[in-house]
Scaffold this active site. Structure first.
Site, short mmCIF file in Angstrom:
data_model
loop_
_atom_site.label_atom_id
_atom_site.label_comp_id
_atom_site.label_asym_id
_atom_site.label_seq_id
_atom_site.Cartn_x
_atom_site.Cartn_y
_atom_site.Cartn_z
N ALA A 36 0.83 -1.20 0.00
CA ALA A 36 0.00 0.00 0.00
C ALA A 36 0.87 1.26 0.00
CB ALA A 36 -0.92 0.00 1.22
N TYR A 38 3.93 1.45 -1.20
CA TYR A 38 4.53 1.53 -2.53
C TYR A 38 3.54 2.17 -3.51
CZ TYR A 38 6.63 0.01 -6.92
OH TYR A 38 7.16 -0.02 -8.18
N GLU A 119 23.39 -22.91 -12.01
CA GLU A 119 22.09 -22.28 -11.73
C GLU A 119 20.97 -23.05 -12.41
OE1 GLU A 119 22.39 -18.26 -13.02
OE2 GLU A 119 22.86 -18.77 -15.06
N LYS A 121 17.98 -24.03 -14.83
CA LYS A 121 17.67 -23.67 -16.21
C LYS A 121 16.18 -23.44 -16.31
CE LYS A 121 18.53 -25.14 -20.96
NZ LYS A 121 17.18 -25.02 -21.50
N ASP A 123 12.50 -22.43 -17.74
CA ASP A 123 11.77 -22.72 -18.95
C ASP A 123 10.95 -21.49 -19.32
OD1 ASP A 123 11.48 -24.53 -20.87
OD2 ASP A 123 10.19 -25.90 -19.75
N GLU A 179 16.27 -14.85 -18.84
CA GLU A 179 15.09 -15.61 -19.21
C GLU A 179 13.85 -14.92 -18.63
OE1 GLU A 179 15.93 -18.25 -21.01
OE2 GLU A 179 14.26 -19.66 -20.99
N TYR A 231 21.16 -14.16 -16.68
CA TYR A 231 22.17 -15.19 -16.47
C TYR A 231 23.46 -14.97 -17.26
CZ TYR A 231 19.58 -17.01 -20.52
OH TYR A 231 18.94 -17.15 -21.71
N LYS A 320 19.95 -31.91 -17.95
CA LYS A 320 18.48 -31.93 -17.99
C LYS A 320 17.87 -32.83 -16.92
CE LYS A 320 17.31 -29.41 -21.55
NZ LYS A 320 16.41 -29.92 -22.49
N CYS A 414 -25.47 -44.21 -15.19
CA CYS A 414 -24.40 -44.10 -14.21
C CYS A 414 -23.58 -45.40 -14.18
CB CYS A 414 -25.00 -43.82 -12.84
SG CYS A 414 -23.81 -43.90 -11.50
N CYS A 417 -24.40 -47.11 -10.59
CA CYS A 417 -25.71 -47.63 -10.17
C CYS A 417 -26.69 -47.77 -11.32
CB CYS A 417 -26.29 -46.75 -9.08
SG CYS A 417 -26.95 -45.20 -9.68
N CYS A 432 -25.30 -38.22 -12.01
CA CYS A 432 -26.15 -39.38 -11.83
C CYS A 432 -27.39 -38.92 -11.07
CB CYS A 432 -25.39 -40.43 -11.02
SG CYS A 432 -26.46 -41.64 -10.25
N CYS A 438 -27.53 -44.50 -5.41
CA CYS A 438 -26.20 -44.72 -5.97
C CYS A 438 -25.14 -44.92 -4.88
CB CYS A 438 -25.83 -43.52 -6.84
SG CYS A 438 -24.22 -43.66 -7.61
S1 IVH Z 1 23.03 -19.74 -20.46
C1 IVH Z 1 25.93 -19.36 -23.59
N1 IVH Z 1 21.64 -20.02 -18.28
O1 IVH Z 1 18.40 -22.17 -22.19
C2 IVH Z 1 24.87 -19.13 -22.60
N2 IVH Z 1 20.59 -20.34 -20.38
O2 IVH Z 1 19.35 -24.05 -24.18
C3 IVH Z 1 23.55 -19.58 -23.05
N3 IVH Z 1 18.22 -20.85 -20.22
O3 IVH Z 1 18.61 -19.90 -24.86
C4 IVH Z 1 22.52 -19.46 -22.08
N4 IVH Z 1 18.07 -20.77 -18.03
O4 IVH Z 1 16.87 -19.48 -23.02
C5 IVH Z 1 21.64 -20.06 -19.62
N5 IVH Z 1 20.46 -20.19 -16.30
C6 IVH Z 1 20.50 -20.24 -17.62
C7 IVH Z 1 19.34 -20.51 -18.37
C8 IVH Z 1 19.44 -20.57 -19.75
C9 IVH Z 1 17.41 -20.95 -19.16
C10 IVH Z 1 17.78 -21.06 -21.60
C11 IVH Z 1 18.11 -19.91 -22.52
C12 IVH Z 1 18.93 -20.46 -23.61
C13 IVH Z 1 18.59 -21.91 -23.55
C14 IVH Z 1 19.72 -22.72 -24.10
#
Ligand code: IVH
Length: 676
Positions: A36, A38, A119, A121, A123, A179, A231, A320, A414, A417, A432, A438
Site C-alpha cells: 500500500a 509503494y 544455476e 535452467k 523454462d 530468461e 544469467y 536436464k 451411471c 448404479c 447421476c 447410488c
Molecule cells: S546460459 C551461452 N543459463 O536455455 C549461454 N541459459 O538451451 C547460453 N536458459 O537460450 C545461455 N536458463 O533461453 C543459460 N540459467 C540459464 C538458463 C538458460 C534458461 C535457456 C536460454 C537459452 C537456452 C539454451
C-alpha cells in the site's frame, strides 16, 4: 526555490525511492514497506508528473506501460549471437563434458578443481536487454540466435526489468541476457481467468511467457505475471566487468537486475552432481518451471580459451531433468462418480514416465474439457506433470490420430448404479440422478437425510454412517429404520447407551412432515424453502410426483431448472423404489389436498411478515403455507404489511407493527386463518 523547482526535486526523490523499493522487492526479495505504501508513492509521483508533464522521462517508474501498441514487430540483429546450450542427460554425459573442458584447458585430470557457476535452467523465453548509460534502450527476444524481435515496449512492463540501473560504474553500453518466465501460480491464475471468460488458455508457463511477450499492445503484456532472471552478458563497451561469471552476476544484482537466488559456485563434477540433486529435489516446490540446471565454467578467461562450436559454448552445458511433458496413447476414458453424483471423466493411458513418476490415469475435469481438447479414444496425447501439480492432458497430437478414432461420449447411465445421467443445459457437469440409491453418493445422501433440518436423527454422524455403508448394513436410507440396538452397539465407539439413544432417535424420526421429507430426499436445488413451498402447494407426495412441469413451475420459487431437477429425480425408478421402501419402513407425515396456485388463493394480495419463534412449524413452513394460499411474505414491516405473524419472543417487528396499527396474529390465530 520556486514551486516548480521544488516539485522537480520531489519528483526526483520519489523516483529514487520507488526504484529503491523495486530493488528490495524484486532483486533482494526483501520488501521493506507494505504494498500500500509503494502504491501511495507511485500515485504521488503520477500526480506530480501530471502537474509537470515536461518532467516525465522514459525511465520514470510511471512509464512502464506508457508505449502505444506497435503495428508489427521489427527484427533486431544481435551484435553478438545469443548461443544455445549442449545438453547432458546423464552423469556420464556430464563427466564427458568435464573431461573435454579439462583437456582443452590443459588441466590434469587428477586435479579437477574447476569452478563452475551453477544455476537452474528456467523454462521461459531468452531475451537480451541493452542498457545505454544505465538506461534500458532496447529489449529483444533471442529468435534464432542471430536475429530476434524487438520487444522493448513489452519488456518495459515487467516490474523486475529495471528501466534504469541503480548505482554507478556500469559500462556505457551493456547487454544483459536472461530468461523471461511466468511463475507457476501466476500461470494457473491466468488460465483459470481465461477459461472463465472464454479466452484462449496456455498449455504451459513457457508458452504463456512467449505469448505474453509477443503482444503488440503492451497493456496486455502488463497484465501478465512475467518475471526475469538474468544469467549472462553480451555487449560490454565503455567499461568493464569482473572476470568470473559468478562475480558478474553479483555485480548485475547490485545494479538492480534480478538473478537466480539458487545460483551457486560448485567444484568439479561432484559439485555439479550434488547441485543437480539438490535442485532436483526442490524442483516440485520451486515457484517456476525448470527443465534442468546449467553449469558454466566460472572463469571468464577460461571461457575465452574454450570458445564455442557452431552455436553452443564449450564452457557450458545444460544438465536436464526428466521431462515434464511426454507423449503417450490414450486407451480409454472412464467416468467416475463423485459423492454428489458428478461424473468425472478419467483418461486411461499407456503408462508414461513424466515429471519423475509413471502416470497411467489422468483426471479430466468434465465433458467440456474433453470436447475442448477434442480427445478421441486412441489419440496420442501430451501429458504434463510439472512440480507437484496434478498431471494433465495438455493437448492431442492431431496428426497422429488413428483412422476411425471415436470421440468420447457421455454415458447415458451411471457406471456405478445404472441410474439415468443428466446434464442440464449450460452446465459443465453431468450427474447421476440416483441420488438416494447410488453407492457412490450414499454417504453424502445419508448425511443429508439425517441432518437437523431434514429427518433430524441425532447421534448419526459421518463416521458411523461410513461404517454402516462400508459394512453394507445400510444401502439406502430405508435401511436406517431396521437398525437394532444390538447391531449398533457393535460399531466402533458405540456404547449401549448411545446405541439405544440412537434407536429411539430413529424411531422418533419415523413421524415427520412432508417439507422435511422432501428436503431430506436431497433433490438438487430443492432446499428447505422450496421443499416447504412444494409441500404447501401440492399437499401430498403423490400429487407432487404426478405434477406436470407447468404445475411445478406455477409454484413460487420454482423455475424451469428446479422443475426439471424434480422431474428427473422422480423419473428415476431407483429413487422411487427407495421412497417406497421408506414408506414401507413406516415413515409417515400428514398430507392435505393440493391448494390453488398462488395468485387466486384465499390470501391473494395480502402481505405478511413473520417474526419470533413458532411452535407448530418453522418460519419457512409458515412462509410456504402463506405463499401456497396466494399471500406474499416480506422481511420487514411497513405500511404495506397486512398481517404480522408473531411467535414467541417477537421483538422490534412487533413493536413497529403495533405502531403502524397492523393486524398482529399470534400462532393460534395464524393457524386458524390458514386452515379455514
Ligand atoms: S546460459 C551461452 N543459463 O536455455 C549461454 N541459459 O538451451 C547460453 N536458459 O537460450 C545461455 N536458463 O533461453 C543459460 N540459467 C540459464 C538458463 C538458460 C534458461 C535457456 C536460454 C537459452 C537456452 C539454451
Amino acid at each position: 526555490m520556486s514551486a516548480a523547482a521544488r516539485a522537480v526535486k520531489k519528483i526526483e526523490s520519489l523516483r529514487d525511492e520507488i526504484r529503491h523499493h523495486n530493488y528490495l522487492y524484486h532483486v533482494l526479495d526483501a520488501p521493506e514497506v507494505p504494498d500500500a505504501e509503494y502504491d501511495r508513492l507511485l500515485r504521488e509521483l503520477r500526480d506530480l508528473e501530471a502537474e509537470y508533464p515536461e518532467t516525465v522521462t522514459p525511465d520514470s517508474p510511471t512509464q512502464r506501460v506508457g508505449d502505444a501498441p506497435i503495428g508489427a514487430f521489427t527484427t533486431v540483429e544481435h551484435e553478438l549471437p545469443m548461443l544455445s546450450l549442449d545438453n547432458a542427460f546423464t552423469a556420464d554425459e556430464l563427466r564427458d563434458f568435464h573431461r573435454r573442458v579439462l583437456s582443452r584447458l590443459g588441466v590434469d585430470e587428477e586435479d579437477d578443481g574447476i569452478a563452475y557457476a551453477a544455476e537452474p535452467k528456467l523454462d521461459g523465453v531468452a531475451v537480451s536487454l541493452l542498457y545505454v548509460a544505465g538506461r534500458l534502450e532496447r529489449a529483444a527476444t533471442r529468435g534464432d540466435g542471430r536475429t530476434g524481435e524487438d520487444v522493448t515496449h513489452n519488456a518495459r512492463t515487467i516490474d523486475s526489468v529495471p528501466l534504469k540501473l541503480r548505482g554507478s560504474g556500469f559500462p556505457e553500453r551493456l547487454e544483459v541476457r536472461g530468461e523471461v518466465y511466468m511463475p507457476r501460480d501466476g500461470f494457473e491464475a491466468y488460465n483459470a481467468r481465461a477459461l472463465e471468460s472464454g479466452e484462449k488458455t496456455f498449455v504451459n508457463p513457457r508458452n504463456a511467457a512467449a505469448g505474453s511477450l509477443r503482444q503488440l499492445d503492451p497493456r496486455l503484456t502488463a497484465q501478465r505475471p512475467l518475471d526475469i532472471y538474468v544469467y549472462s552478458i553480451g555487449i560490454v563497451e565503455g567499461g568493464s566487468l569482473p572476470d568470473r561469471q559468478s562475480a558478474v552476476l553479483d555485480q548485475l544484482t547490485e545494479w538492480g537486475l534480478r538473478s537466480s537466488p539458487d545460483r551457486r559456485v560448485v567444484e568439479g563434477v561432484d559439485g555439479c552432481l550434488a547441485y543437480y540433486e539438490d535442485i532436483g529435489k526442490r524442483r516440485p516446490e520451486l515457484p517456476y518451471d525448470i527443465d534442468g540446471v546449467v553449469y558454466k565454467v566460472d572463469s571468464l578467461a577460461d571461457q575465452r580459451e574454450l570458445g564455442f562450436v557452431s552455436r553452443a559454448p564449450r564452457w557450458a552445458i545444460a544438465h536436464k531433468f526428466p521431462a515434464q511433458e511426454e507423449m503417450t496413447r490414450l486407451l480409454a476414458v472412464d467416468f467416475q462418480v463423485g459423492r454428489t453424483g458428478a461424473l468425472t471423466p478419467v483418461a486411461r493411458l499407456e503408462p508414461v514416465f513424466v515429471g519423475g513418476v509413471t502416470i497411467s490415469n489422468v483426471t479430466l475435469h468434465n465433458i467440456d474439457e474433453l470436447n475442448r481438447k477434442d480427445i478421441h479414444i486412441g489419440d496420442t496425447v501430451i501429458v504434463r506433470r510439472a512440480g507437484d501439480v496434478i498431471p494433465q492432458i495438455v493437448s492431442v497430437v492431431a496428426s497422429r490420430r488413428p483412422k476411425g478414432a471415436a470421440p468420447v461420449e457421455l454415458p447415458e447411465r451411471c457406471p456405478v448404479c445404472d441410474s439415468a445421467v443428466v446434464r442440464e443445459e449450460g452446465e459443465a457437469v453431468a450427474r447421476c440422478t440416483g441420488g438416494l440409491y447410488c453407492a457412490a453418493q450414499q454417504i453424502e445422501a445419508l448425511k443429508h437425510f439425517v441432518s437437523r433440518r431434514a429427518l433430524d436423527i441425532d447421534g448419526l454422524g459421518e463416521k458411523l454412517i461410513a461404517q454402516l455403508v462400508a459394512s453394507e448394513r445400510v444401502r439406502s436410507p430405508a435401511d436406517l429404520f431396521t437398525l437394532t440396538k444390538e447391531e449398533l452397539s457393535e460399531m466402533d465407539r458405540m456404547g449401549e447407551k448411545s446405541a439405544s439413544n440412537l434407536v429411539s432417535a430413529i424411531e422418533k424420526a419415523r413421524t415427520t412432515s412432508l417439507p422435511r421429507f422432501l428436503y431430506a430426499l436431497g433433490i438438487r436445488e430443492v432446499g428447505e424453502t422450496t421443499a416447504a413451498t412444494l409441500a404447501g402447494r401440492f399437499g401430498s407426495l403423490k400429487a407432487l410426483t404426478e405434477a406436470s412441469d407447468e404445475e411445478l413451475q406455477s409454484t413460487d420459487d420454482v423455475g424451469p431448472v428446479v422443475a426439471s431437477r424434480i422431474h428427473s429425480f422422480f423419473a428415476e425408478s431407483h429413487n422411487r423404489d427407495v421412497i417406497d421402501s421408506l414408506i414401507e419402513a413406516g415413515l409417515t407425515w400428514p398430507e392435505h389436498e393440493p391448494r390453488q396456485p398462488a395468485e387466486d388463493g384465499k390470501l391473494g394480495g395480502k402481505t405478511f411478515v413473520i417474526t419470533g419463534t413458532l411452535s407448530e412449524m418453522t418460519r419457512d413452513e409458515a412462509k410456504a403455507e402463506i405463499q401456497a394460499l396466494g399471500g406474499k411474505v416480506t422481511g420487514s414491516v411497513s405500511s404495506k404489511t397486512d398481517f404480522l405473524v408473531a411467535g414467541e419472543k417477537a421483538g422490534s417487528k412487533l413493536a413497529k407493527a403495533n405502531k403502524l396499527d397492523i393486524d398482529v396474529l399470534d400462532e393460534q390465530a395464524f393457524l386458524a386463518l390458514i386452515s379455514r
